[in-house]
Motif scaffolding. Sequence first.
Motif, PDB file in Angstrom:
ATOM      1  N   ASP A  38       0.816  -1.223   0.000  1.00 21.90           N
ATOM      2  CA  ASP A  38       0.000   0.000   0.000  1.00 21.90           C
ATOM      3  C   ASP A  38       0.851   1.276   0.000  1.00 21.90           C
ATOM      4  OD1 ASP A  38      -2.140  -1.695   0.058  1.00 21.90           O
ATOM      5  OD2 ASP A  38      -2.643  -1.374   2.172  1.00 21.90           O
ATOM      6  N   GLY A  39       1.830   1.293  -0.884  1.00 19.79           N
ATOM      7  CA  GLY A  39       2.660   2.491  -1.028  1.00 19.79           C
ATOM      8  C   GLY A  39       3.704   2.683   0.057  1.00 19.79           C
ATOM      9  N   CYS A  40       3.927   1.667   0.895  1.00 22.79           N
ATOM     10  CA  CYS A  40       4.959   1.751   1.927  1.00 22.79           C
ATOM     11  C   CYS A  40       5.982   0.642   1.719  1.00 22.79           C
ATOM     12  CB  CYS A  40       4.353   1.595   3.316  1.00 22.79           C
ATOM     13  SG  CYS A  40       3.321   2.966   3.805  1.00 22.79           S
ATOM     14  N   VAL A  41       7.259   1.012   1.756  1.00 24.39           N
ATOM     15  CA  VAL A  41       8.320   0.016   1.600  1.00 24.39           C
ATOM     16  C   VAL A  41       8.579  -0.589   2.977  1.00 24.39           C
ATOM     17  CG1 VAL A  41      10.593  -0.451   0.662  1.00 24.39           C
ATOM     18  CG2 VAL A  41       9.309   1.515  -0.167  1.00 24.39           C
ATOM     19  N   PHE A  42       8.449  -1.904   3.073  1.00 24.58           N
ATOM     20  CA  PHE A  42       8.546  -2.567   4.374  1.00 24.58           C
ATOM     21  C   PHE A  42      10.007  -2.808   4.778  1.00 24.58           C
ATOM     22  CE2 PHE A  42       8.065  -6.524   7.048  1.00 24.58           C
ATOM     23  CZ  PHE A  42       7.454  -5.889   8.116  1.00 24.58           C
ATOM     24  N   LYS A  43      10.358  -2.278   5.963  1.00 27.21           N
ATOM     25  CA  LYS A  43      11.690  -2.499   6.559  1.00 27.21           C
ATOM     26  C   LYS A  43      12.840  -2.166   5.611  1.00 27.21           C
ATOM     27  CE  LYS A  43      10.060  -4.744  10.370  1.00 27.21           C
ATOM     28  NZ  LYS A  43      10.087  -4.139  11.689  1.00 27.21           N
ATOM     29  N   LEU A  44      12.706  -1.054   4.921  1.00 25.31           N
ATOM     30  CA  LEU A  44      13.727  -0.688   3.930  1.00 25.31           C
ATOM     31  C   LEU A  44      15.102  -0.531   4.577  1.00 25.31           C
ATOM     32  CD1 LEU A  44      14.531  -0.003   1.067  1.00 25.31           C
ATOM     33  CD2 LEU A  44      13.755   2.337   1.430  1.00 25.31           C
ATOM     34  N   ASP A  45      15.135   0.128   5.724  1.00 26.35           N
ATOM     35  CA  ASP A  45      16.427   0.375   6.359  1.00 26.35           C
ATOM     36  C   ASP A  45      17.119  -0.938   6.743  1.00 26.35           C
ATOM     37  OD1 ASP A  45      18.017   2.686   7.034  1.00 26.35           O
ATOM     38  OD2 ASP A  45      17.933   1.929   9.090  1.00 26.35           O
ATOM     39  N   GLU A  46      16.331  -1.900   7.248  1.00 30.28           N
ATOM     40  CA  GLU A  46      16.884  -3.204   7.618  1.00 30.28           C
ATOM     41  C   GLU A  46      17.444  -3.922   6.391  1.00 30.28           C
ATOM     42  OE1 GLU A  46      14.176  -1.890   8.856  1.00 30.28           O
ATOM     43  OE2 GLU A  46      13.818  -2.533  10.919  1.00 30.28           O
ATOM     44  N   HIS A  47      16.716  -3.844   5.285  1.00 27.31           N
ATOM     45  CA  HIS A  47      17.198  -4.486   4.053  1.00 27.31           C
ATOM     46  C   HIS A  47      18.501  -3.844   3.587  1.00 27.31           C
ATOM     47  CE1 HIS A  47      14.120  -7.402   2.947  1.00 27.31           C
ATOM     48  NE2 HIS A  47      13.187  -6.558   3.367  1.00 27.31           N
ATOM     49  N   LEU A  48      18.564  -2.502   3.677  1.00 33.40           N
ATOM     50  CA  LEU A  48      19.763  -1.818   3.190  1.00 33.40           C
ATOM     51  C   LEU A  48      20.947  -2.091   4.115  1.00 33.40           C
ATOM     52  CD1 LEU A  48      18.178   1.511   1.888  1.00 33.40           C
ATOM     53  CD2 LEU A  48      18.920  -0.478   0.564  1.00 33.40           C
ATOM     54  N   GLU A  49      20.660  -2.223   5.406  1.00 33.21           N
ATOM     55  CA  GLU A  49      21.736  -2.576   6.331  1.00 33.21           C
ATOM     56  C   GLU A  49      22.281  -3.967   5.989  1.00 33.21           C
ATOM     57  OE1 GLU A  49      22.173  -2.243  11.050  1.00 33.21           O
ATOM     58  OE2 GLU A  49      20.972  -3.966  10.463  1.00 33.21           O
ATOM     59  N   ARG A  50      21.360  -4.913   5.727  1.00 33.24           N
ATOM     60  CA  ARG A  50      21.815  -6.274   5.391  1.00 33.24           C
ATOM     61  C   ARG A  50      22.609  -6.263   4.083  1.00 33.24           C
ATOM     62  NH1 ARG A  50      17.417 -10.992   5.169  1.00 33.24           N
ATOM     63  NH2 ARG A  50      16.912  -9.970   3.193  1.00 33.24           N
ATOM     64  N   LEU A  51      22.182  -5.435   3.136  1.00 29.53           N
ATOM     65  CA  LEU A  51      22.924  -5.311   1.865  1.00 29.53           C
ATOM     66  C   LEU A  51      24.350  -4.828   2.138  1.00 29.53           C
ATOM     67  CD1 LEU A  51      22.367  -5.338  -1.373  1.00 29.53           C
ATOM     68  CD2 LEU A  51      22.448  -2.863  -1.103  1.00 29.53           C
ATOM     69  N   GLU A  52      24.457  -3.857   3.047  1.00 27.87           N
ATOM     70  CA  GLU A  52      25.790  -3.324   3.378  1.00 27.87           C
ATOM     71  C   GLU A  52      26.661  -4.408   4.011  1.00 27.87           C
ATOM     72  OE1 GLU A  52      24.115   1.207   4.221  1.00 27.87           O
ATOM     73  OE2 GLU A  52      24.873   0.033   5.905  1.00 27.87           O
ATOM     74  N   TYR A  53      26.064  -5.199   4.912  1.00 26.43           N
ATOM     75  CA  TYR A  53      26.837  -6.275   5.546  1.00 26.43           C
ATOM     76  C   TYR A  53      27.248  -7.334   4.520  1.00 26.43           C
ATOM     77  CZ  TYR A  53      25.435  -4.588  10.216  1.00 26.43           C
ATOM     78  OH  TYR A  53      25.246  -3.843  11.345  1.00 26.43           O
ATOM     79  N   SER A  54      26.321  -7.688   3.625  1.00 25.30           N
ATOM     80  CA  SER A  54      26.645  -8.691   2.597  1.00 25.30           C
ATOM     81  C   SER A  54      27.800  -8.201   1.731  1.00 25.30           C
ATOM     82  CB  SER A  54      25.434  -8.962   1.692  1.00 25.30           C
ATOM     83  OG  SER A  54      24.391  -9.571   2.408  1.00 25.30           O
ATOM     84  N   ALA A  55      27.713  -6.919   1.338  1.00 23.34           N
ATOM     85  CA  ALA A  55      28.743  -6.340   0.467  1.00 23.34           C
ATOM     86  C   ALA A  55      30.086  -6.295   1.207  1.00 23.34           C
ATOM     87  CB  ALA A  55      28.327  -4.937   0.032  1.00 23.34           C
ATOM     88  N   LYS A  56      30.035  -5.908   2.474  1.00 21.93           N
ATOM     89  CA  LYS A  56      31.275  -5.826   3.250  1.00 21.93           C
ATOM     90  C   LYS A  56      31.933  -7.205   3.349  1.00 21.93           C
ATOM     91  CE  LYS A  56      33.344  -3.861   7.280  1.00 21.93           C
ATOM     92  NZ  LYS A  56      33.205  -3.255   8.591  1.00 21.93           N
ATOM     93  N   ALA A  57      31.082  -8.226   3.569  1.00 21.40           N
ATOM     94  CA  ALA A  57      31.611  -9.580   3.735  1.00 21.40           C
ATOM     95  C   ALA A  57      32.309 -10.085   2.478  1.00 21.40           C
ATOM     96  CB  ALA A  57      30.480 -10.530   4.136  1.00 21.40           C
ATOM     97  N   ILE A  58      31.871  -9.628   1.305  1.00 19.43           N
ATOM     98  CA  ILE A  58      32.549 -10.085   0.082  1.00 19.43           C
ATOM     99  C   ILE A  58      33.487  -9.008  -0.489  1.00 19.43           C
ATOM    100  CG2 ILE A  58      30.659 -11.700  -0.457  1.00 19.43           C
ATOM    101  CD1 ILE A  58      30.046  -9.804  -2.914  1.00 19.43           C
ATOM    102  N   LEU A  59      33.833  -8.044   0.346  1.00 25.13           N
ATOM    103  CA  LEU A  59      34.759  -6.963  -0.038  1.00 25.13           C
ATOM    104  C   LEU A  59      34.309  -6.248  -1.312  1.00 25.13           C
ATOM    105  CD1 LEU A  59      36.880  -9.470   1.169  1.00 25.13           C
ATOM    106  CD2 LEU A  59      38.201  -7.364   1.273  1.00 25.13           C
TER     107      LEU A  59
END
Length: 288
Positions: A38-59
Amino acid sequence: MKIYLNGDLVDKEMAMVSVFDHGLLYGDGVFEGIRLYDGCVFKLDEHLERLEYSAKAILLELPMSRQQFADAVCETCRENKLSNGYVRLVVTRGVGHLGLTPDGCGPPSVIIIADEIQLYPEELYEKGLKIISVPTRRINASALPPAVKSLNYLNNILAKIEAKKVGFQEALMLNDKGEIAECTGDNVFVLSKGVLYTPPLDAGSLRGITRGAVMDIAVELGIPCREQALTRYDLWTAEECFLTGTAAEVIPCVEVDHRKVGSGEPGQTTRDFIAKFRKNVREDGMKL
Ligand code: PXG
């Protein structure tokens, strides 16, 4: 449909990446799957944090800040006039040479696809899913941490194929020790004697965003929730079982390895979690 590709919104037909992109050649990259309700992105910040951790883990150095990613996700949804759907955010190592080394690769390719989502039929939420454990084990953390949401999903895909070949829609994946890790794209929960259990992350489960949301709901509902190593026996003898994931949301599981879970019908606690989850997603997302 417009696709976000490296800073531009381009027509779907024109959204192309090079055959030398290491995301394609080696599955070298990371991604997130995010829901829009309904026009709201669910837990966007949490997803972006996980993306950052995934990226960091693979350098892999992300080419955009968290705010820039958030803006790009919202812009892609708005441009496609989407108010309910699924967003796939992909960052690859970028274009390079043949050869494994990421040296000389880049800049990273950023792809955002916002589309409608193919959900499990509502009937499955009423009747529940039957799952089966498969021979393919969840990849060992010392080989590739399962917490990294990388573009390399062959481990999960093989498990999914094995389940489908024997007539099941979802596979239960075990780790090297024979403990429950997760399903191919969903985390697992069981209810036993009034306590909710889910495998710990070091058993090979992804730190699912829906898993986290369900743990928060457990607090709200006053149901104790513990991260604990689980075996197949724990699932076979549980009173209730459900799976959680961005695509599946909270879905009851009524049979594991041909054993009925509880009465073989979705239990009341599972129904309570489904109802609460469905209410929450429409209330606490980030407005486009
Ligand atoms: N485990 C794995 C291995 C996943 O890939 C989850 C658990 C659930 O996490 P979230 O954050 O979504 O609650 C995932 C995420 C699909 C599909 O088509 C699902 C995922 C990834 C890619 C495709 O169902 N799920």
